[in-house]
Design an enzyme around this catalytic site. Structure first.
Site, PDB file in Angstrom:
ATOM      1  N   GLU A 123       1.014  -1.017   0.010  1.00 42.17           N
ATOM      2  CA  GLU A 123       0.052  -0.010  -0.322  1.00 42.17           C
ATOM      3  C   GLU A 123       0.671   1.329   0.235  1.00 42.17           C
ATOM      4  O   GLU A 123       0.177   2.027  -0.926  1.00 42.17           O
ATOM      5  CB  GLU A 123      -1.309  -0.028   1.045  1.00 42.17           C
ATOM      6  CG  GLU A 123      -1.942  -1.224   1.645  1.00 42.17           C
ATOM      7  CD  GLU A 123      -1.637  -2.120   2.294  1.00 42.17           C
ATOM      8  OE1 GLU A 123       0.029  -2.752   1.916  1.00 42.17           O
ATOM      9  OE2 GLU A 123      -2.793  -2.593   3.149  1.00 42.17           O
ATOM     10  N   ASP A 137      -1.921  -4.740   3.951  1.00 46.90           N
ATOM     11  CA  ASP A 137      -1.781  -5.411   4.842  1.00 46.90           C
ATOM     12  C   ASP A 137      -2.905  -6.833   5.546  1.00 46.90           C
ATOM     13  O   ASP A 137      -3.518  -7.009   4.625  1.00 46.90           O
ATOM     14  CB  ASP A 137      -2.497  -4.132   5.685  1.00 46.90           C
ATOM     15  CG  ASP A 137      -1.915  -3.504   6.096  1.00 46.90           C
ATOM     16  OD1 ASP A 137      -0.476  -3.466   6.107  1.00 46.90           O
ATOM     17  OD2 ASP A 137      -1.625  -2.000   6.571  1.00 46.90           O
ATOM     18  N   ARG A 191      -3.376  -3.081  14.175  1.00 47.77           N
ATOM     19  CA  ARG A 191      -3.998  -3.767  14.625  1.00 47.77           C
ATOM     20  C   ARG A 191      -4.957  -4.974  14.147  1.00 47.77           C
ATOM     21  O   ARG A 191      -5.170  -5.940  13.681  1.00 47.77           O
ATOM     22  CB  ARG A 191      -5.498  -3.606  12.773  1.00 47.77           C
ATOM     23  CG  ARG A 191      -4.921  -1.773  12.597  1.00 47.77           C
ATOM     24  CD  ARG A 191      -5.797  -1.435  11.364  1.00 47.77           C
ATOM     25  NE  ARG A 191      -5.430  -0.427  10.899  1.00 47.77           N
ATOM     26  CZ  ARG A 191      -4.645   0.541  10.338  1.00 47.77           C
ATOM     27  NH1 ARG A 191      -3.677  -0.508   9.242  1.00 47.77           N
ATOM     28  NH2 ARG A 191      -4.124   1.918   9.735  1.00 47.77           N
ATOM     29  N   TYR A 243       2.027  -6.195  13.418  1.00 45.86           N
ATOM     30  CA  TYR A 243       0.468  -6.059  13.300  1.00 45.86           C
ATOM     31  C   TYR A 243      -0.054  -4.974  14.099  1.00 45.86           C
ATOM     32  O   TYR A 243      -0.321  -5.608  15.409  1.00 45.86           O
ATOM     33  CB  TYR A 243       0.219  -6.276  12.114  1.00 45.86           C
ATOM     34  CG  TYR A 243      -0.993  -5.965  11.312  1.00 45.86           C
ATOM     35  CD1 TYR A 243      -0.867  -4.971  10.325  1.00 45.86           C
ATOM     36  CD2 TYR A 243      -2.448  -6.277  11.067  1.00 45.86           C
ATOM     37  CE1 TYR A 243      -1.553  -4.216   8.998  1.00 45.86           C
ATOM     38  CE2 TYR A 243      -3.464  -5.175  11.038  1.00 45.86           C
ATOM     39  CZ  TYR A 243      -2.907  -4.394  10.103  1.00 45.86           C
ATOM     40  OH  TYR A 243      -4.390  -3.653   9.197  1.00 45.86           O
ATOM     41  N   HIS A 273      -4.875 -11.858  14.507  1.00 45.39           N
ATOM     42  CA  HIS A 273      -2.752 -11.117  14.935  1.00 45.39           C
ATOM     43  C   HIS A 273      -2.644 -11.903  15.979  1.00 45.39           C
ATOM     44  O   HIS A 273      -3.230 -11.977  16.820  1.00 45.39           O
ATOM     45  CB  HIS A 273      -2.807 -10.265  13.856  1.00 45.39           C
ATOM     46  CG  HIS A 273      -3.754  -9.492  12.691  1.00 45.39           C
ATOM     47  ND1 HIS A 273      -2.637 -10.672  11.489  1.00 45.39           N
ATOM     48  CD2 HIS A 273      -4.891  -9.220  12.424  1.00 45.39           C
ATOM     49  CE1 HIS A 273      -3.643 -10.597  10.719  1.00 45.39           C
ATOM     50  NE2 HIS A 273      -5.078  -9.294  11.346  1.00 45.39           N
TER      51      HIS A 273
END
Length: 690
Positions: A23, A96, A323, A321, A367
């Protein structure tokens, strides 16, 4: 590498065999360094394909089929990506590892798939050499369940936004918007404000005493250290002191009593480490400890995740990560943390059993928790390469993770009960005998080692009363929400997901439904009006239980349990009926202009109060023939010398502020309204009278 060279393609002149699409440029730089010259890494700059801005873009008669178009301003990026894909053996889509990332990859695949090139999806929770190489050794196909969950959310939000917003334009004023999740957040903040307004403080008192050890062996120069104790019980029941009369009565009685030690208890008490950060916990801690808004926390964390230039080492991803709702930690990360703790602090800081933390009830745990990609990359080591905000947040994440893998701290806690007639007091003290997981924080000066101590005491021993300390209190209204407490509430109610907390707050502030008041969130008049109309006409949309149910259904779509089209059908069947009713019955505030008793300075017609996208304002009643309008003043005079203007609230990209009505002649601005006498002739007074 599992990808076989295609006979249908030729090697690019640049020497790159494979194209990788991420991204952002920062992420591309970090990954390119890891993969080497056989890979060309480019950035899509986020979503390239989305629903059109100019219309609904949903075919309701054809199973809610979305009409996807190239996002305005992104055609050049798509053209460049297609150009880069020519002559490539394979394309790896590396957005992502979440729903949005999966959707970005799917849209890119749809654009690039011409039957002549192999296209794979790769995902990783951290941008490290090992994680990235492992992902490329095990590529996969697009997860359509994730894509469908993203599509369902996007279409739900489009239906609500593009249906309610025009209705609000018609009933209130142009430029307003409403959203499926943001409306619930506004409702929570408005409800809290109503609680505060209705709250009636109640008086109560407390009694504290200052005591000294009464010991005939103490020399004058070695005077005993006083210690404090609080009144907790009266005749065996919880002590309650409602007013000054009661406290005077207690004070008089206590002056006549002896203070005798009833019992002394001493025990070791463990303080347990906390779990590593989830998105919600990170946003809460960053707000409370660093004064970071949710948006600032996430943008800073994004940079740490995508990669930071560490001198000769190049661009390195510093955290996993960001989030996530999981507290899970990989075995490798646990082993690395164990090794670090032993090297830095010693084996006594390692718990007998590796800590296991329990996730929240609705957690997906897709995650890991947020942690450093390498615990050996200490905050002190990377500090020279980080800006102040990056360093503060990295330091927060690093300490939270390493402490989560350490043993419990142990306190020696002393508890003393003192009797004075029918009154019982309690004193507590102690000391830290093993710092455990607190060690990193103590080294950083964030935690004090000692708790106030109490002198050696024995049951039956009399103490000396030094001072009676009565104190008056009043119950307090519940506090306004802050970024931290709102995120916590949204998570507890199951509203939104880790990726949505920051955008929700950013949106409702930007739309002027909520304003920042110091560190808290306060509804504006406009926010309260919109909330009232939505509650009256769309009870489901602003119902937190209904919204949480929708989130659970979206999770079920991602898990492949529920069909995304059926979710949309169930929602739309009731929503469309509410829309039909509201179009006819919703109160038309636009037509309810309130006269102020003042005349327009330009044409002499009456001035009225109207609603605009920034709240209420004064307008000539002869609009549009006369376009004169004025801001409603705060009633506070401009503090600039020789200025007869008043302050009005204004908005900018950085939030609300107050400026002088005489601008540009007077350029005075302030974030906080200065204390000043209110002008009783102001527009504000006129509005309130009406």
């Amino acid at each position: 590498m599992v990808v076989k060279k295609s006979k249908r393609t030729k090697k690019k002149k640049t020497g790159a065999k494979f194209l990788v699409i991420v991204e952002s440029p920062a992420k591309s730089k970090t990954i390119n360094k890891i993969l080497g010259k056989d890979y060309r890494v480019v950035a899509s700059m986020g979503h390239i394909i989305d629903l059109p801005l100019s219309k609904m873009g949903i075919d309701f008669e054809n199973n809610f089929k979305p009409e996807y178009v190239v996002v305005k301003g992104r055609k050049k990026y798509l053209s460049e990506i297609k150009k880069e894909a020519k002559g490539i053996q394979a394309v790896f889509l590396a957005a992502d590892p979440d729903r949005e990332g999966e959707a970005i990859c799917w849209h890119l695949k749809e654009q690039l798939d011409n039957g002549k090139i192999d296209i794979f999806r790769v995902s990783f929770d951290e941008i490290t050499k090992k994680a990235v190489e492992n992902a490329f050794e095990n590529p996969r196909q697009i997860d359509m369940s994730k894509v469908n969950a993203q599509q369902a959310r996007r279409i739900l939000d489009r239906i609500v936004g593009y249906s309610l917003s025009p209705l609000l334009w018609k009933k209130i004023t142009r430029g307003l918007s409403a959203g499926r999740v943001q409306s619930v957040a506004v409702k929570l903040i408005v409800e809290r404000e109503e609680e505060i307004r209705k709250f009636n403080p109640e008086e109560y008192w407390s009694m504290e005493v200052l005591l000294k050890k009464l010991d005939s062996n103490i020399k004058a120069e070695d005077e005993a250290i006083p210690f404090s104790a609080k009144l907790v019980k009266y005749k065996g029941e919880k002590a309650q002191i409602p007013d000054a009369e009661s406290i005077d009565e207690i004070t008089a009685k206590l002056k006549e009593e002896k203070f005798i030690i009833h019992d002394v208890g001493c025990r070791d008490k463990k303080s347990y480490p906390r779990s590593p950060y989830t998105t919600s916990l990170l946003q809460q801690d960053a707000f409370n400890k660093l004064n970071f808004s949710a948006g600032k926390t996430m943008s800073t964390a994004q940079r740490l995740y995508e990669g930071v230039e560490l001198g000769e080492k190049g661009s390195v991803g510093l955290i996993t990560y960001m989030r996530t709702d999981s507290v899970r930690i990989s075995d490798e990360a646990k082993e690395e943390a164990k090794k670090y703790v032993i090297e830095q602090y010693g084996e006594k800081y390692i718990p007998e059993k590796s800590p296991e933390y329990k996730a929240k009830k609705r957690a997906q745990e897709a995650h890991e928790a947020i942690r450093p990609t390498s615990i050996f990359r200490s905050p002190k080591e990377v500090a020279p390469y980080l800006d102040p905000n990056e360093y503060k947040l990295y330091n927060l994440i690093w300490k939270r993770f390493i402490s989560s893998q350490m043993d419990s701290a142990v306190y020696s806690v002393l508890s003393v009960h003192i009797d004075a007639g029918d009154y019982r007091f309690r004193a507590g003290g102690g000391r830290l005998i093993f710092d455990g997981f607190l060690r990193p924080y103590i080294e950083d000066g964030q935690i004090e080692k000692e708790i106030p101590e109490i002198p050696p005491l024995e049951a039956g021993e009399e103490t000396l009363l030094e001072e009676l300390i009565p104190a008056q209190h009043f119950t307090k209204a519940p506090p306004r929400y802050t970024d931290a407490s709102l995120v916590k509430m949204l998570e507890e109610k199951g509203i939104g997901r880790p990726s949505t907390y920051a955008p929700i707050i950013r949106t409702i502030v930007y739309r002027n439904y909520i304003k920042r008041l110091d560190r808290s969130l306060q509804p504006t008049d406009l926010g309260e009006l919109v909330n009232k109309l939505l509650i009256e006409n769309f009870s489901d949309i602003v119902n937190d239980e209904f919204t949480a149910k929708m989130e659970n259904e979206l999770d079920s779509v991602e898990e492949g349990i529920v069909d995304w089209v059926n979710v949309l059908k169930d929602f739309y069947s009731s929503f469309s009926k509410d829309m039909e009713k509201a179009t006819e019955s919703m109160k038309n505030v636009k037509r309810q202009a309130v006269e102020t008793g003042e005349d327009c300075p330009k044409c002499g017609k009456p001035m009225v109060v109207k609603w605009g996208r920034r709240g209420q304002f004064l307008s000539c009643s002869d609009f549009p023939a006369c376009r004169h309008s004025e801001s409603i003043t705060t009633g506070v005079k401009c503090p600039e010398e020789n200025c007869d203007g008043e302050l009005v609230e204004r908005k900018s990209r950085r939030g609300a502020f107050y400026g002088c009505t005489k601008y540009p002649k007077c350029t005075y601005t302030t974030r906080k309204l200065p204390a000043a006498e209110v002008n009783s002739d102001s527009g504000t007074e006129a509005v309130e009278e009406e």
